[in-house]
Design an enzyme around this catalytic site. Structure first.
Site, mmCIF file in Angstrom:
data_model
loop_
_atom_site.group_PDB
_atom_site.id
_atom_site.type_symbol
_atom_site.label_atom_id
_atom_site.label_comp_id
_atom_site.label_asym_id
_atom_site.label_seq_id
_atom_site.Cartn_x
_atom_site.Cartn_y
_atom_site.Cartn_z
ATOM 1 C CB SER A 5 -0.915 -0.042 1.479
ATOM 2 O OG SER A 5 -1.307 -0.813 1.862
ATOM 3 C CD GLU A 35 -2.982 3.412 -6.115
ATOM 4 O OE1 GLU A 35 -3.047 2.774 -4.958
ATOM 5 O OE2 GLU A 35 -3.395 4.898 -5.707
HETATM 6 N N1 NAD Z 1 -5.812 -4.636 4.330
HETATM 7 C C1 NAD Z 1 -5.640 -3.902 3.620
HETATM 8 O O1 NAD Z 1 -6.302 -2.736 3.957
HETATM 9 C C2 NAD Z 1 -5.093 -3.857 2.909
HETATM 10 C C3 NAD Z 1 -5.393 -3.320 1.234
HETATM 11 C C4 NAD Z 1 -4.224 -2.730 0.549
HETATM 12 C C5 NAD Z 1 -3.144 -3.516 0.777
HETATM 13 N N2 NAD Z 1 -2.393 -4.193 1.428
HETATM 14 C C6 NAD Z 1 -1.364 -4.543 1.285
HETATM 15 O O2 NAD Z 1 -1.076 -5.407 1.454
HETATM 16 C C7 NAD Z 1 0.009 -6.811 2.096
HETATM 17 C C8 NAD Z 1 -0.842 -7.582 3.583
HETATM 18 O O3 NAD Z 1 -2.074 -6.801 3.774
HETATM 19 P P1 NAD Z 1 -2.617 -7.973 4.520
HETATM 20 O O4 NAD Z 1 -3.595 -6.641 5.613
HETATM 21 O O5 NAD Z 1 -3.538 -8.708 3.550
HETATM 22 O O6 NAD Z 1 -1.621 -8.752 5.792
HETATM 23 P P2 NAD Z 1 -2.078 -10.029 6.685
HETATM 24 O O7 NAD Z 1 -0.748 -9.676 8.253
HETATM 25 O O8 NAD Z 1 -3.556 -9.941 6.828
HETATM 26 O O9 NAD Z 1 -1.473 -10.579 5.871
HETATM 27 C C9 NAD Z 1 0.061 -11.179 5.326
HETATM 28 C C10 NAD Z 1 0.158 -12.601 5.033
HETATM 29 O O10 NAD Z 1 1.173 -12.978 4.348
HETATM 30 C C11 NAD Z 1 2.161 -14.340 5.700
HETATM 31 N N3 NAD Z 1 3.144 -14.408 4.842
HETATM 32 C C12 NAD Z 1 4.252 -13.116 5.342
HETATM 33 N N4 NAD Z 1 5.403 -12.930 5.657
HETATM 34 C C13 NAD Z 1 5.959 -13.783 4.411
HETATM 35 C C14 NAD Z 1 6.021 -14.684 3.533
HETATM 36 N N5 NAD Z 1 7.811 -14.947 3.373
HETATM 37 N N6 NAD Z 1 6.241 -15.450 2.415
HETATM 38 C C15 NAD Z 1 4.902 -16.638 2.052
HETATM 39 N N7 NAD Z 1 3.309 -15.970 3.473
HETATM 40 C C16 NAD Z 1 4.533 -14.621 4.440
HETATM 41 C C17 NAD Z 1 1.447 -14.352 7.137
HETATM 42 O O11 NAD Z 1 1.553 -15.617 7.212
HETATM 43 C C18 NAD Z 1 0.148 -13.683 6.360
HETATM 44 O O12 NAD Z 1 -1.212 -14.286 6.253
HETATM 45 C C19 NAD Z 1 0.543 -5.644 2.651
HETATM 46 O O13 NAD Z 1 1.271 -4.956 2.372
HETATM 47 C C20 NAD Z 1 -0.813 -4.122 2.873
HETATM 48 O O14 NAD Z 1 0.092 -2.826 3.167
HETATM 49 C C21 NAD Z 1 -2.984 -4.018 2.644
#
Ligand code: NAD
Length: 694
Positions: free
Chosen positions: A410, A443
């Site tokens: 993000s 995006e």
């Molecule tokens: N949550 C939101 O609203 C949102 C919106 C847009 C973008 N994002 C972005 O999306 C990404 C994920 O966010 P999220 O909220 O889903 O996080 P989250 O914590 O819910 O999920 C992340 C997952 O990644 C796994 N993980 C960690 N390290 C890893 C690795 N080395 N290899 C494989 N898996 C691994 C973890 O076990 C976890 O299940 C981030 O970069 C975040 O900034 C989040």
């Protein structure tokens, strides 16, 4: 040049073929051509009936929206319809492709309608802030009854021709050649000497209608249509059909139509319509650039975002491997996906077979070697540069050559992530919005080295996944979140100056946002921003104003909905004002030496929305967004900005950039450097121009 309406006679039946590619829009030439054709057919003693049919891939697909907002040229559509009704010989409309809007209104005015089963009919005007203005709201209820007519007109969604035939809006489904079928139908009508049947005379379905039909309908759309004008006028117009004779109904419909046509909402919704199409065009890409085919995908991280992203691929029929390093996270993630689908099935919005098909396309894995042959991998692991770099290093090793390596970050620097691979040309940001299986915005974020092919591929992927894709440049927060920063900052400052979270949320929800800033923050989770702020604390100048309210809530373990409390406390999903929060806010005002004051809704809207506009101008100036419309699309599809205001940049143009600038200058004087007006805003405002420089 070919005539927009070709005229021919076959076996005594006149054939009027609309030839106005690509979609046979009802432009002035078409309107005039239909009238001329009908005049000819009526006058020719050798002609016994007429068929109106579309050339090419569709019947008339609607009005020519290029004519909107301009002085319309005669003849008008109602003139065409009057001419049809004045015919002394049967007129049969032959429908295929999409008979929409004015096109469907033409068909509804003909004596009979036949269609190919693959055709679609509908009155989508409401989607452009309008209502059907040429009898659609008066004729359709006469054919199918007011309740079904409301469903079609208020939603604007088309229905398949077969369904329309079942409802009574179409008289016959033609199998085989449409023209032959229509001619055969016309011959039958002539042979049987059927009296000419005009929908205007069919009053059974609009007589003695229970008024509750309308009051119930109004109640049912109350939330969804809040703030809009169009849907309400659509209901009013259909109700008129049940109360007034046809000609009076038509006059009333026109009156509502012009009210909507003259409203800023119509301009905003048409802007949104065009901006959405425009966003797909990327200037500067070589003309022959080809998007790579995406037949298989992989998603890294089975958390909140990864699961939703995987569902997108599966929904599009693309096999997807979901990888997580943690077995527990993987099982949980797959479980959430299954539960989401099951909810859709239970609600009736998805068939069980579709769910089974989608679930079969998703497989979980913990091994990077398993995903190497995917055409694209979307990374959605923790938002930490170290983790992202490590993961991209691994992807560089396992992914086949030519695969797209995308990140869902993000905020992080795409170029730094790309630099951890030997193929930065294949690396790009694909920023999905939460919940990723629902939100329409994609995006895409180009890195300095992302190749044209990579860019074209993720833009095309937006379409495949039924999203609206916008291309952003690489900077902190890209387009959407970068702008949100100032919005949230001001919302928090307003708390210290005299507002409550509920007052601010209400003012912005009344403005039309799907959710105010505090309810939104509580939903997204306050801990995310808290962590980011702590990480950047050392960069903040000591004398810079900073609101600690959110941090203090987090220190109390109040992370929002997920912990049952944040800016509100939660009773189920209901946000309830909390005296604890009020005390924290009052203490913050005291500590800052701020004398709390009454703050108007107008000021709340300006304080929160103008930072979007000002930052948007900087984003435009820096080339982070290609055009102001892309910023609008980002906010309409990713942030719940009201469509009827067209997006923050269009909204500012409607107010007048000079007026917006004057207010921003006023805030700059009172609140200091955060309100420094963007150079582009000053330039455009002082030149009396819009964002595009025109
Ligand atoms: N949550 C939101 O609203 C949102 C919106 C847009 C973008 N994002 C972005 O999306 C990404 C994920 O966010 P999220 O909220 O889903 O996080 P989250 O914590 O819910 O999920 C992340 C997952 O990644 C796994 N993980 C960690 N390290 C890893 C690795 N080395 N290899 C494989 N898996 C691994 C973890 O076990 C976890 O299940 C981030 O970069 C975040 O900034 C989040």
């Amino acid at each position: 040049m070919t005539e927009p309406v070709a005229y021919a006679v076959k076996d005594g039946i006149a054939i009027l073929t609309i030839e106005n590619p690509p979609v046979n829009a009802l432009s002035q030439g078409v309107r005039a051509g239909i009238i001329a054709g009908l005049d000819k057919a009526d006058a020719d003693a050798g002609v016994s009936a007429a068929v109106i049919i579309g050339g090419g891939r569709t019947f008339i697909a609607g009005a020519d929206i290029k004519e909107f907002g301009k002085t319309p040229l005669q003849p008008y559509l109602p003139d065409v319809l009057k001419r049809i009704e004045a015919m002394t010989k049967p007129v049969v409309a032959a429908l295929h492709g999409t008979a929409l809007g004015g096109g469907f209104e033409v068909a509804l005015t003909c004596h009979w309608r036949v269609a190919l089963e693959s055709g679609q009919v509908g009155l989508p005007e409401v989607k452009l802030g309008l209502l059907p203005g040429s009898g659609g709201t008066q004729r359709l209820p006469r054919l199918i009854g007011p309740k079904l007519a409301l469903d079609m007109i208020v939603s604007g969604n088309p229905i398949p021709a077969k369904k329309a035939a079942e409802l009574g809006a179409i008289d016959e489904i033609v199998t085989g050649d449409l023209l032959e079928g229509a001619l055969a139908y016309a011959r039958r009508v002539v042979a049987e000497q059927r009296p000419l049947r005009l929908v205007r005379d069919m009053n059974d379905k609009v007589s003695n209608v229970d008024p509750a039909v309308f009051s119930d309908y109004r109640k049912s759309i109350e939330r969804k249509a809040r703030g809009f004008l169009g849907p309400w006028r659509c209901i009013d117009a259909v109700e008129v059909a049940t109360k007034l004779p046809m000609d009076e109904g038509l006059l009333k419909e026109r009156e509502y139509f012009f009210e909507c046509m003259g409203s800023p909402q119509r301009a905003a919704q048409i802007h949104a319509f065009f901006a959405e199409r425009e966003a797909a065009k990327i200037p500067g890409l070589p003309e022959d650039v080809q998007a790579k085919p995406i037949k298989s995908a992989a998603v890294l991280g089975a958390g909140t975002m990864g699961g939703g992203i995987a569902m997108n691929f599966a929904n599009a029929g693309i096999a997807v491997k979901l990888l997580d390093v943690s077995q527990e996270a993987l099982s949980r993630g797959l479980g959430v996906i299954e539960k989401n689908y099951a909810t859709s099935v239970a609600r009736g919005s998805m068939k069980q077979e579709a769910m089974d098909r989608a679930m079969k396309l998703i497989t979980g894995t913990q091994r990077f070697e398993d995903i190497g042959d995917a055409d694209i991998v979307v990374e959605a692991v923790f938002e930490e540069m170290g983790v992202k770099k490590e993961v991209f290093g691994k992807l560089d090793k396992v992914m086949k050559q030519g695969a797209i390596l995308a990140t869902n970050t993000s905020t992080l620097d795409i170029d730094e992530i790309a630099a951890s691979t030997k193929r930065p040309q294949d690396v790009i940001g694909t920023h999905f919005f939460s919940p990723a299986n629902v939100m329409k915005l994609l995006e895409n974020v180009r890195g300095a080295k992302s190749s044209p092919e990579t860019i074209a591929t993720v833009m095309a992927m937006g379409k495949t996944l039924k999203k609206v894709a916008v291309l952003a440049g690489n900077c902190d927060g890209f387009i959407g979140n970068r702008m949100l920063h100032g919005y949230l900052r001001e919302a928090n400052f307003l708390l210290e100056e005299g507002c409550s979270p509920e007052q601010i949320d209400r003012a912005l929800e009344d403005f039309g946002l799907a959710m105010g800033p505090f309810r939104m923050s509580d939903l997204a989770g306050l801990d995310v921003g808290w962590r980011i702020r702590k990480g950047k604390a050392h960069l903040r100048p000591k004398d810079e104003r900073y609101s600690k309210v959110a941090d203090q809530l987090c220190e109390l373990g109040r992370f929002g909905q997920k912990t049952g409390a944040g800016f509100y406390k939660y009773e189920g999903r209901d946000a309830v004002p909390d005296p604890v929060v009020k005390d924290i806010i009052l203490a913050a005002s005291r500590e800052q030496g701020i004398e709390r004051r009454e703050i108007s809704d107008e000021e709340i809207v300006q304080r929160c929305m103008y930072p979007l506009v000002n930052e948007g101008a900087k984003i435009l100036e820096e080339g982070i967004a290609i055009r102001s419309g892309d910023i609008d699309i980002t906010y309409l599809f990713g942030y719940g900005f009201p469509v009827y205001r067209g997006g923050p940049m269009f909204w500012a143009e409607q107010i007048g950039l000079d007026k917006v600038l004057a207010t921003i200058r006023g805030f700059h004087k009172i609140h200091g450097k955060f309100w420094e007006p963007a150079k582009l805003l000053v330039e455009r405002a002082e030149a009396g121009k819009g964002w595009s420089g025109r």
